[in-house]
Design an enzyme around this catalytic site. Structure first.
Site, PDB file in Angstrom:
ATOM      1  N   TYR A 102      58.411  39.395  61.738  1.00  0.00           N
ATOM      2  CA  TYR A 102      57.215  38.771  62.337  1.00  0.00           C
ATOM      3  C   TYR A 102      55.948  39.392  61.756  1.00  0.00           C
ATOM      4  O   TYR A 102      55.050  38.677  61.284  1.00  0.00           O
ATOM      5  CB  TYR A 102      57.286  38.967  63.855  1.00  0.00           C
ATOM      6  CG  TYR A 102      56.053  38.539  64.620  1.00  0.00           C
ATOM      7  CD1 TYR A 102      55.724  37.196  64.760  1.00  0.00           C
ATOM      8  CD2 TYR A 102      55.232  39.482  65.243  1.00  0.00           C
ATOM      9  CE1 TYR A 102      54.599  36.806  65.484  1.00  0.00           C
ATOM     10  CE2 TYR A 102      54.121  39.110  65.967  1.00  0.00           C
ATOM     11  CZ  TYR A 102      53.800  37.766  66.081  1.00  0.00           C
ATOM     12  OH  TYR A 102      52.687  37.383  66.796  1.00  0.00           O
TER      13      TYR A 102
HETATM   14  P1  NAP Z   1      52.874  30.445  72.598  1.00  0.00           P
HETATM   15  O1  NAP Z   1      52.371  30.608  73.985  1.00  0.00           O
HETATM   16  O2  NAP Z   1      54.339  30.556  72.341  1.00  0.00           O
HETATM   17  O3  NAP Z   1      52.338  29.041  72.020  1.00  0.00           O
HETATM   18  C1  NAP Z   1      52.686  28.696  70.726  1.00  0.00           C
HETATM   19  C2  NAP Z   1      51.984  27.425  70.323  1.00  0.00           C
HETATM   20  O4  NAP Z   1      52.331  27.170  68.949  1.00  0.00           O
HETATM   21  C3  NAP Z   1      52.416  26.213  71.108  1.00  0.00           C
HETATM   22  O5  NAP Z   1      51.307  25.361  71.270  1.00  0.00           O
HETATM   23  C4  NAP Z   1      53.460  25.551  70.206  1.00  0.00           C
HETATM   24  O6  NAP Z   1      53.551  24.140  70.348  1.00  0.00           O
HETATM   25  C5  NAP Z   1      52.880  25.854  68.841  1.00  0.00           C
HETATM   26  N1  NAP Z   1      53.871  25.818  67.765  1.00  0.00           N
HETATM   27  C6  NAP Z   1      55.018  26.539  67.652  1.00  0.00           C
HETATM   28  N2  NAP Z   1      55.660  26.190  66.514  1.00  0.00           N
HETATM   29  C7  NAP Z   1      54.892  25.225  65.920  1.00  0.00           C
HETATM   30  C8  NAP Z   1      55.022  24.467  64.733  1.00  0.00           C
HETATM   31  N3  NAP Z   1      56.082  24.603  63.921  1.00  0.00           N
HETATM   32  N4  NAP Z   1      54.049  23.567  64.433  1.00  0.00           N
HETATM   33  C9  NAP Z   1      52.981  23.388  65.258  1.00  0.00           C
HETATM   34  N5  NAP Z   1      52.811  24.082  66.397  1.00  0.00           N
HETATM   35  C10 NAP Z   1      53.762  24.983  66.708  1.00  0.00           C
HETATM   36  O7  NAP Z   1      52.195  31.529  71.610  1.00  0.00           O
HETATM   37  P2  NAP Z   1      50.824  32.368  71.782  1.00  0.00           P
HETATM   38  O8  NAP Z   1      51.147  33.652  72.413  1.00  0.00           O
HETATM   39  O9  NAP Z   1      49.787  31.512  72.326  1.00  0.00           O
HETATM   40  O10 NAP Z   1      50.535  32.708  70.226  1.00  0.00           O
HETATM   41  C11 NAP Z   1      49.510  32.072  69.488  1.00  0.00           C
HETATM   42  C12 NAP Z   1      49.301  32.866  68.202  1.00  0.00           C
HETATM   43  O11 NAP Z   1      48.889  34.201  68.523  1.00  0.00           O
HETATM   44  C13 NAP Z   1      50.565  33.019  67.348  1.00  0.00           C
HETATM   45  O12 NAP Z   1      50.236  32.908  65.991  1.00  0.00           O
HETATM   46  C14 NAP Z   1      51.038  34.428  67.661  1.00  0.00           C
HETATM   47  O13 NAP Z   1      51.790  34.973  66.611  1.00  0.00           O
HETATM   48  C15 NAP Z   1      49.713  35.133  67.854  1.00  0.00           C
HETATM   49  N6  NAP Z   1      49.817  36.354  68.656  1.00  0.00           N
HETATM   50  C16 NAP Z   1      50.181  36.300  69.959  1.00  0.00           C
HETATM   51  C17 NAP Z   1      50.268  37.480  70.706  1.00  0.00           C
HETATM   52  C18 NAP Z   1      50.684  37.495  72.148  1.00  0.00           C
HETATM   53  O14 NAP Z   1      50.906  38.603  72.688  1.00  0.00           O
HETATM   54  N7  NAP Z   1      50.804  36.380  72.821  1.00  0.00           N
HETATM   55  C19 NAP Z   1      49.962  38.700  70.093  1.00  0.00           C
HETATM   56  C20 NAP Z   1      49.588  38.709  68.749  1.00  0.00           C
HETATM   57  C21 NAP Z   1      49.510  37.534  68.055  1.00  0.00           C
HETATM   58  P3  NAP Z   1      54.644  23.432  71.334  1.00  0.00           P
HETATM   59  O15 NAP Z   1      54.038  23.526  72.694  1.00  0.00           O
HETATM   60  O16 NAP Z   1      54.769  22.037  70.863  1.00  0.00           O
HETATM   61  O17 NAP Z   1      55.891  24.228  71.215  1.00  0.00           O
END
Ligand code: NAP
Length: 245
Positions: free
Chosen positions: A153
């Protein structure tokens, strides 16, 4: 509305951080394209909340790892709104395992969505974003903490940080900035699902502000980078994590 004619495309805008970013940018005055991969109800619900607050948004399905689908989404955005000004490369997945236990599906899916997906959208944006536009990519603070089991990741996100700095230089002459935001632990499905409560508690307190990041904390940082006050920041990665690393 400060940007009545500007258009922002938020990948993964349907849930979690992406939904908070979509709502914030709509409040900032952008017309928002709420991209999603499979969860149509969540995307429609985010659009509904934006419209209920007086904003303008549409949902757009496209798997970011599919270059043709990303191209088609940009085509539709241009047909509907005349162009795109801002790309938020938020879509991502996280699958944790030691290197020894990482199977091909875990490796390929994260490279496909987090890295190739970001490349697919950046490539379209590099060719099509209107002058004066903004690109914000998504990394992670694990690039700094280097926790065990986060290797694949974090590697995809390190690559995104490198591409951020390179693309910023390649867009010389277009007045387009390219930056990345690197959240720490943030209260979304991606972070919370499948983790024991003690681990969530420990990671939430790993920063000196001693709380879990919220999607709105990250949306605030994105809003700054795409807003008028962020215009001099270019080619940088901003760690939004309460001081964790
Ligand atoms: P999340 O709650 O799991 O939401 C993920 C989002 O990405 C959803 O809208 C999902 O759409 C979409 N998605 C997944 N696969 C996709 C694809 N192949 N094409 C288009 N859309 C796709 O994740 P999050 O925590 O909000 O994370 C958002 C970003 O922040 C990510 O890049 C993650 O790596 C980064 N991040 C998060 C954290 C954390 O602690 N949460 C920390 C560091 C970085 P669907 O609803 O259709 O599945």
């Amino acid at each position: 509305m400060s940007n009545p004619s500007k258009v922002a495309l938020v990948t993964g805008g349907s849930r979690g951080i992406g939904a908070a970013v979509s709502e914030r940018l709509a409040r900032d005055g952008f017309t928002v394209i709420v991209n999603y991969a499979g969860n149509e109800d969540a995307a429609n619900e985010t659009v509904r909340r934006i419209e209920a607050a007086g904003g303008r948004a549409v949902a757009a399905r496209a798997d970011v790892s599919d270059a043709a689908a990303v191209r088609a989404m940009f085509n539709k955005a241009e047909e509907a709104f005349g162009g795109v000004d801002v790309l938020i490369n938020n879509a991502g997945i996280m699958k944790l395992a030691t290197m020894a236990d990482s199977d091909d599906a875990l490796i390929d899916s994260q490279i496909g969505i987090n890295l190739k997906g970001s490349i697919n959208t950046m490539r379209e944006a590099a060719n099509r974003l209107r002058d004066g536009g903004r690109i914000v990519n998504f990394s992670t603070s694990v690039v700094g903490t280097k926790f065990e089991t986060y290797g694949i990741y974090a590697a995809t996100k390190s690559a995104v940080e490198t591409l951020t700095a390179v693309l910023a230089k390649e867009l010389r002459g277009k007045s387009i900035t390219v930056n990345a935001v690197a959240p720490g632990p943030t209260g979304t499905d991606l972070f919370l699902k499948g983790k024991p409560a003690e681990r969530i508690e420990k990671l939430s307190k790993a920063n000196p502000l001693e709380r879990l990041g919220q999607p709105e904390d990250i949306a605030n940082a994105v809003s700054f980078l795409v807003g008028p006050d962020g215009g001099w920041i270019n080619g940088q990665t901003l760690r939004a994590n309460g001081g964790m690393v």
